[in-house]
Design a protein around this motif. Structure first.
Motif, PDB file in Angstrom:
ATOM      1  N   GLN A   1     -48.816 -19.885  14.777  1.00  0.00           N
ATOM      2  CA  GLN A   1     -47.519 -19.217  14.880  1.00  0.00           C
ATOM      3  C   GLN A   1     -47.315 -18.310  13.679  1.00  0.00           C
ATOM      4  OE1 GLN A   1     -43.774 -21.015  16.484  1.00  0.00           O
ATOM      5  NE2 GLN A   1     -43.050 -20.865  14.373  1.00  0.00           N
ATOM      6  N   GLN A   2     -46.970 -17.078  13.957  1.00  0.00           N
ATOM      7  CA  GLN A   2     -46.758 -16.063  12.925  1.00  0.00           C
ATOM      8  C   GLN A   2     -45.277 -16.017  12.552  1.00  0.00           C
ATOM      9  OE1 GLN A   2     -47.801 -12.173  14.362  1.00  0.00           O
ATOM     10  NE2 GLN A   2     -48.246 -11.371  12.332  1.00  0.00           N
ATOM     11  N   PRO A   3     -44.941 -15.933  11.261  1.00  0.00           N
ATOM     12  CA  PRO A   3     -43.533 -15.813  10.882  1.00  0.00           C
ATOM     13  C   PRO A   3     -42.989 -14.431  11.193  1.00  0.00           C
ATOM     14  CG  PRO A   3     -44.911 -15.608   8.946  1.00  0.00           C
ATOM     15  CD  PRO A   3     -45.837 -15.935  10.097  1.00  0.00           C
ATOM     16  N   GLU A   4     -41.667 -14.310  11.157  1.00  0.00           N
ATOM     17  CA  GLU A   4     -41.065 -13.000  11.399  1.00  0.00           C
ATOM     18  C   GLU A   4     -41.391 -12.027  10.280  1.00  0.00           C
ATOM     19  OE1 GLU A   4     -36.909 -13.622  11.966  1.00  0.00           O
ATOM     20  OE2 GLU A   4     -37.164 -14.812  13.783  1.00  0.00           O
ATOM     21  N   ALA A   5     -41.457 -12.525   9.058  1.00  0.00           N
ATOM     22  CA  ALA A   5     -41.792 -11.698   7.899  1.00  0.00           C
ATOM     23  C   ALA A   5     -42.331 -12.613   6.811  1.00  0.00           C
ATOM     24  CB  ALA A   5     -40.571 -10.932   7.401  1.00  0.00           C
ATOM     25  N   GLY A   6     -43.015 -12.001   5.846  1.00  0.00           N
ATOM     26  CA  GLY A   6     -43.592 -12.792   4.768  1.00  0.00           C
ATOM     27  C   GLY A   6     -44.717 -13.668   5.287  1.00  0.00           C
TER      28      GLY A   6
ATOM     29  N   GLY B   1     -36.542 -16.227  10.628  1.00  0.00           N
ATOM     30  CA  GLY B   1     -36.137 -17.478  11.247  1.00  0.00           C
ATOM     31  C   GLY B   1     -37.256 -18.353  11.756  1.00  0.00           C
ATOM     32  N   ALA B   2     -38.504 -17.879  11.719  1.00  0.00           N
ATOM     33  CA  ALA B   2     -39.628 -18.636  12.279  1.00  0.00           C
ATOM     34  C   ALA B   2     -40.553 -19.129  11.184  1.00  0.00           C
ATOM     35  CB  ALA B   2     -40.413 -17.771  13.267  1.00  0.00           C
ATOM     36  N   ALA B   3     -41.051 -20.354  11.342  1.00  0.00           N
ATOM     37  CA  ALA B   3     -42.000 -20.921  10.392  1.00  0.00           C
ATOM     38  C   ALA B   3     -43.405 -20.373  10.652  1.00  0.00           C
ATOM     39  CB  ALA B   3     -42.012 -22.447  10.503  1.00  0.00           C
ATOM     40  N   ARG B   4     -44.256 -20.529   9.674  1.00  0.00           N
ATOM     41  CA  ARG B   4     -45.680 -20.178   9.805  1.00  0.00           C
ATOM     42  C   ARG B   4     -46.459 -21.468  10.057  1.00  0.00           C
ATOM     43  NH1 ARG B   4     -50.621 -19.504   6.830  1.00  0.00           N
ATOM     44  NH2 ARG B   4     -51.529 -17.394   6.988  1.00  0.00           N
ATOM     45  N   HIS B   5     -47.247 -21.491  11.138  1.00  0.00           N
ATOM     46  CA  HIS B   5     -48.026 -22.671  11.503  1.00  0.00           C
ATOM     47  C   HIS B   5     -49.513 -22.313  11.489  1.00  0.00           C
ATOM     48  CE1 HIS B   5     -44.370 -24.131  14.089  1.00  0.00           C
ATOM     49  NE2 HIS B   5     -44.165 -24.267  12.799  1.00  0.00           N
ATOM     50  N   THR B   6     -50.301 -23.137  10.825  1.00  0.00           N
ATOM     51  CA  THR B   6     -51.741 -22.919  10.762  1.00  0.00           C
ATOM     52  C   THR B   6     -52.481 -24.229  10.924  1.00  0.00           C
ATOM     53  OG1 THR B   6     -51.358 -21.163   9.121  1.00  0.00           O
ATOM     54  CG2 THR B   6     -53.620 -21.894   9.429  1.00  0.00           C
ATOM     55  N   ALA B   7     -53.429 -24.274  11.839  1.00  0.00           N
ATOM     56  CA  ALA B   7     -54.295 -25.442  11.961  1.00  0.00           C
ATOM     57  C   ALA B   7     -55.418 -25.320  10.946  1.00  0.00           C
ATOM     58  CB  ALA B   7     -54.880 -25.528  13.366  1.00  0.00           C
TER      59      ALA B   7
END
Length: 279
Positions: A165-170, A230-236
């Motif tokens: 999941q990609q964040p909105e920014a940063g 508003g979105a988190a960054r998710h990485t496996a």
């Protein structure tokens, strides 16, 4: 189909296409310490990949703490000016392996024999083995808005990760390839980066869901910049080792997951370090 075989024909080991992809990865690792294979997961599974990660994220163990780049105790007797004296706040969290269902996309990828062989070939190894650790072998790294994964080195020489999941920014992956070696810490260079200098050493990657990253994280100082929006960054993170049976330390496991299992206690004091570096 799990993989984007139109771009990466990894169901045919030893084919011309397989060897070409491995050659590409090895060249990037040699020159830059990092290689990104864009759209590695089959396009039809990207929404599933993102949804599964979002469903798993609440299972992450959150513990905001003050750390240094080497994960050394903050009271370690380091000389004045040592970069290990520079502290940062770590706000990222991990979903442990025992919370990830075996039918999830990232779990299926982690267990896929062809993928393990591909990873081994890319890193020039005869074979790699899934980490035997019941919590740390496969994890989902969660960086929530306003948080970051600060500058650090990896314990393993080789790192394999997949953005879900990609964040909105940063949330940009920043790294300094080969800033140190197995024989040289390069404390001056590390300190320069940690104090806001050394900008010429820093490279940046903006990844997308389904992108696979192969990375020499033991020797590259790296971080995920603060996540915005508003979105988190998710990485496996898919952890492999050169020998079977590797278990994480009790202290490090408790720090990352807030608990340990009998396997960690049984393996206490038996870990083997690949070098004499600080972390």
């Amino acid at each position: 189909m799990l993989l984007n075989t139109d771009r990466y024909p990894l169901t045919r080991p030893d084919s011309v296409e397989w060897r070409a992809t491995v050659c590409h990865v090895r060249t990037a690792l040699r020159d830059d310490g990092c290689c990104v294979l864009a759209d590695f997961i089959a396009p039809a599974l990207i929404d599933t990949l993102r949804a599964e990660g979002a469903a798993l994220a609440p299972e992450a163990y959150y513990r905001t703490e003050t750390v240094n780049a080497y994960n050394l105790p903050l009271d370690s007797p380091l000389p004045s000016g040592h970069p290990g004296r520079i502290t940062m706040e770590r706000g990222n969290a991990f979903v442990p392996r025992d919370r990830i269902p075996p039918d999830a996309v990232i779990a299926r990828l982690y267990a896929l024999p062809e993928f393990r062989r591909f990873v081994a070939d890319c890193f020039g190894l005869p074979a790699v083995f899934p980490l035997a650790d019941p919590l740390a072998g496969l994890v989902l790294n969660v960086v929530r808005p306003g948080q970051e994964h600060p500058w650090h080195f990896d314990t393993n020489e080789y790192t394999v990760s997949l953005l879900t999941q990609q964040p909105e920014a940063g949330g940009v992956f920043e790294y300094c390839p080969a800033i140190r070696s197995s024989a040289e810490e390069n404390l001056d260079g590390v300190r320069a980066v940690l104090t806001g200098g050394g900008k010429s050493m820093i490279r940046r990657l903006t990844l997308r869901p389904g992108d696979l990253q192969l990375f020499q994280g033991r020797y590259a100082l790296h971080r995920v910049s603060p996540v915005l929006g508003g979105a988190a960054r998710h990485t496996a993170i898919l952890a492999y080792t050169e020998r079977p049976g590797v278990i994480g330390s009790v202290a490090r496991t408790r720090q990352l997951f807030g608990r340990v299992l009998p396997a960690h206690l049984a393996g206490a004091g038996t870990s083997v370090r690949p070098d004499a570096l600080l972390d």
